[in-house]
Design an enzyme around this catalytic site. Structure first.
Site, PDB file in Angstrom:
ATOM      1  N   LYS A  90       5.805  11.947  10.010  1.00  0.00           N
ATOM      2  CA  LYS A  90       6.899  11.290   9.291  1.00  0.00           C
ATOM      3  C   LYS A  90       8.230  11.995   9.525  1.00  0.00           C
ATOM      4  O   LYS A  90       9.269  11.353   9.605  1.00  0.00           O
ATOM      5  CB  LYS A  90       6.588  11.226   7.792  1.00  0.00           C
ATOM      6  CG  LYS A  90       5.455  10.254   7.489  1.00  0.00           C
ATOM      7  CD  LYS A  90       5.180  10.145   6.006  1.00  0.00           C
ATOM      8  CE  LYS A  90       4.079   9.127   5.752  1.00  0.00           C
ATOM      9  NZ  LYS A  90       3.632   9.131   4.353  1.00  0.00           N
ATOM     10  N   LYS A 115      -3.611   2.906  13.139  1.00  0.00           N
ATOM     11  CA  LYS A 115      -4.180   2.420  11.878  1.00  0.00           C
ATOM     12  C   LYS A 115      -3.297   1.306  11.326  1.00  0.00           C
ATOM     13  O   LYS A 115      -2.089   1.285  11.576  1.00  0.00           O
ATOM     14  CB  LYS A 115      -4.314   3.571  10.867  1.00  0.00           C
ATOM     15  CG  LYS A 115      -2.999   4.097  10.353  1.00  0.00           C
ATOM     16  CD  LYS A 115      -3.157   5.073   9.206  1.00  0.00           C
ATOM     17  CE  LYS A 115      -1.766   5.550   8.792  1.00  0.00           C
ATOM     18  NZ  LYS A 115      -1.728   6.533   7.754  1.00  0.00           N
ATOM     19  N   LYS A 118       1.819  -0.373   6.714  1.00  0.00           N
ATOM     20  CA  LYS A 118       2.960  -1.217   6.354  1.00  0.00           C
ATOM     21  C   LYS A 118       4.161  -0.923   7.247  1.00  0.00           C
ATOM     22  O   LYS A 118       5.085  -1.720   7.312  1.00  0.00           O
ATOM     23  CB  LYS A 118       3.329  -1.019   4.885  1.00  0.00           C
ATOM     24  CG  LYS A 118       3.762   0.388   4.625  1.00  0.00           C
ATOM     25  CD  LYS A 118       4.086   0.664   3.187  1.00  0.00           C
ATOM     26  CE  LYS A 118       4.472   2.112   3.001  1.00  0.00           C
ATOM     27  NZ  LYS A 118       3.670   3.093   3.751  1.00  0.00           N
TER      28      LYS A 118
HETATM   29  P1  TYM Z   1      -1.358   5.649   0.480  1.00  0.00           P
HETATM   30  O1  TYM Z   1      -0.639   5.062  -0.677  1.00  0.00           O
HETATM   31  O2  TYM Z   1      -0.650   5.741   1.779  1.00  0.00           O
HETATM   32  O3  TYM Z   1      -2.692   4.856   0.761  1.00  0.00           O
HETATM   33  C1  TYM Z   1      -3.597   4.532  -0.275  1.00  0.00           C
HETATM   34  C2  TYM Z   1      -5.017   4.604   0.243  1.00  0.00           C
HETATM   35  O4  TYM Z   1      -5.215   3.699   1.325  1.00  0.00           O
HETATM   36  C3  TYM Z   1      -5.839   4.371   2.404  1.00  0.00           C
HETATM   37  N1  TYM Z   1      -5.425   3.740   3.672  1.00  0.00           N
HETATM   38  C4  TYM Z   1      -6.269   3.325   4.625  1.00  0.00           C
HETATM   39  N2  TYM Z   1      -7.613   3.359   4.704  1.00  0.00           N
HETATM   40  C5  TYM Z   1      -8.180   2.822   5.811  1.00  0.00           C
HETATM   41  N3  TYM Z   1      -7.469   2.271   6.832  1.00  0.00           N
HETATM   42  C6  TYM Z   1      -6.122   2.217   6.788  1.00  0.00           C
HETATM   43  N4  TYM Z   1      -5.438   1.658   7.783  1.00  0.00           N
HETATM   44  C7  TYM Z   1      -5.462   2.765   5.653  1.00  0.00           C
HETATM   45  N5  TYM Z   1      -4.162   2.885   5.293  1.00  0.00           N
HETATM   46  C8  TYM Z   1      -4.157   3.480   4.070  1.00  0.00           C
HETATM   47  C9  TYM Z   1      -5.360   5.804   2.293  1.00  0.00           C
HETATM   48  O5  TYM Z   1      -6.204   6.704   2.967  1.00  0.00           O
HETATM   49  C10 TYM Z   1      -5.375   6.004   0.793  1.00  0.00           C
HETATM   50  O6  TYM Z   1      -6.655   6.373   0.335  1.00  0.00           O
HETATM   51  N6  TYM Z   1      -1.021  10.524  -0.373  1.00  0.00           N
HETATM   52  C11 TYM Z   1      -1.702   9.311  -0.793  1.00  0.00           C
HETATM   53  C12 TYM Z   1      -1.523   9.012  -2.282  1.00  0.00           C
HETATM   54  C13 TYM Z   1      -1.932  10.116  -3.176  1.00  0.00           C
HETATM   55  C14 TYM Z   1      -3.262  10.531  -3.472  1.00  0.00           C
HETATM   56  C15 TYM Z   1      -3.124  11.599  -4.417  1.00  0.00           C
HETATM   57  C16 TYM Z   1      -4.517  10.139  -3.020  1.00  0.00           C
HETATM   58  C17 TYM Z   1      -1.091  10.884  -3.928  1.00  0.00           C
HETATM   59  N7  TYM Z   1      -1.804  11.773  -4.659  1.00  0.00           N
HETATM   60  C18 TYM Z   1      -4.255  12.245  -4.917  1.00  0.00           C
HETATM   61  C19 TYM Z   1      -5.641  10.798  -3.539  1.00  0.00           C
HETATM   62  C20 TYM Z   1      -5.498  11.853  -4.472  1.00  0.00           C
HETATM   63  C21 TYM Z   1      -1.127   8.157  -0.013  1.00  0.00           C
HETATM   64  O7  TYM Z   1      -0.001   8.181   0.391  1.00  0.00           O
HETATM   65  O8  TYM Z   1      -1.938   7.087   0.076  1.00  0.00           O
END
Ligand code: TYM
Length: 331
Positions: free
Chosen positions: A114, A195, A198
């Site tokens: 990023k 992957k 968005k």
């Molecule tokens: P975020 O908001 O980007 O994504 C949410 C969840 O979706 C999963 N994900 C995917 N899984 C499979 N294939 C894909 N193409 C794909 N794109 C997204 C992500 O792995 C995630 O599980 N940092 C985290 C949010 C967070 C969090 C936490 C998660 C903040 N604190 C504590 C767990 C525990 C995030 O940005 O996810």
């Protein structure tokens, strides 16, 4: 009871099928297990890069809560809340920041990806995974259901828990990531080397709120390969395997069984079946979502109740940690 904790950023108007199959589907299923379950919207994380307009962030946070509910997260069985409603996350994060090496933070691949895009980068983007570690450790979570892209952040969380425990005495549970097998990394339909995300062009992303005709069109135009055979072989056939994995996950079947069912058939048949299955999933989701979005006061009540359940647990961990670090307890 073992605790399950996960978070999702309220970063867009609609979650995509990667979010659903990587995370939300597991979230809903884990409610059937004998666990205490906590799911939150990571609104603090949502301002680390390209912060949205305030009104947009507010709207997305409520919209995200509605999408969790439409995906089957049940406020009776799970605490659903906003990260910004529980002060403990940032209070713990500070202590963990002081336990993390600068180089260690800079090595996180999501930070490197990023921050390498040429946009202006905040310190918050660098400390993002440390706040995430606090999110997890503050609830003494045993299991963290996430997609593959979060594995490294959970690994950092484990390291910080062990480091704190080693320095100050046994305090934190060391959590395990729960990562689904075939849908850990749902791929972009146009570019199946990336992957689904968005931040890629919309044609390759299946949004949960896309109308049926749009979903069908995107699936029919998905990149495959120059062979004709349908096999589940993610390394050699990423596009086709991605479609097989999506179909398997949405219809709750093993990937091998789905692939075998298409023996002798062409990619057109596979795409037709994927489109039908995704549309059949998305239609009730959209209906249910519209119902929740119609009642923002109820969403706010659900989020308030969730925060009430989360706050005492978070506060207890912060008290314990602050005492162990040597901060004088307020009288
Ligand atoms: P975020 O908001 O980007 O994504 C949410 C969840 O979706 C999963 N994900 C995917 N899984 C499979 N294939 C894909 N193409 C794909 N794109 C997204 C992500 O792995 C995630 O599980 N940092 C985290 C949010 C967070 C969090 C936490 C998660 C903040 N604190 C504590 C767990 C525990 C995030 O940005 O996810």
């Amino acid at each position: 009871r073992p605790r399950v904790l996960s978070g999702i950023q309220p970063t867009s108007a609609s979650y995509h099928l990667g979010n659903y199959l990587g995370a939300l589907q597991q979230w809903a299923r884990l409610q059937d297990e004998p666990y205490d379950v906590f799911y939150f919207l990571a609104d603090l994380h949502a301002i680390t890069l390209n912060p949205p307009d305030p009104a947009v962030l507010t709207q997305r946070s409520r919209g995200a809560a509605a999408q969790l509910l439409a995906a089957g997260v049940d406020p009776e069985r799970s605490a659903i809340f906003l990260q910004s409603h529980v002060q403990g996350h940032t209070q713990l994060s500070w202590v963990l920041e002081c336990l993390t090496g600068e180089g260690e933070a800079r090595r996180m691949t999501q930070f490197k990806d990023k921050s390498g895009r040429g946009e202006s980068v905040s310190v918050g983007l660098l400390t993002y995974p440390i706040l995430q570690a606090a999110d997890i450790l503050i609830y003494q979570a045993n299991f963290v259901p996430v997609g593959e892209d979060q594995r490294q952040h959970v690994e950092l969380t484990r390291n910080l828990a062990q480091r704190f425990n080693g320095r100050y005495g046994e305090t934190f549970v060391v959590p395990d990531a729960l990562i689904p097998k075939a849908t850990a990394r749902v791929l972009d339909l146009q570019d199946p080397t990336s992957k689904m995300s968005k931040s890629l062009p919309d044609a390759g992303t299946l949004n949960l709120t896309d109308p049926p005709a749009v979903l069908t069109k995107k699936i029919k135009r998905a990149t495959t390969d120059s062979e004709t055979e349908i096999r589940y072989d993610p390394a050699a056939k990423p596009g086709v395997s991605n479609l097989v994995a999506i179909l398997a996950a949405v219809t709750d079947q093993p990937v091998e069984q789905v692939a075998a069912g298409f023996a002798g058939q062409g990619y057109g048949a596979l795409k037709g079946a994927v489109a039908d299955a995704v549309v059949a999933f998305a239609e009730p989701f959209a209906r249910s979502l519209a119902g929740y979005l119609d009642d923002p006061a109820e969403l706010d009540r659900i989020l308030a109740r969730g925060a009430e359940r989360a706050r005492p647990i978070a506060a207890e961990t912060v008290r314990d940690v602050y005492e162990r670090v040597g901060f004088v307890a307020p009288v």
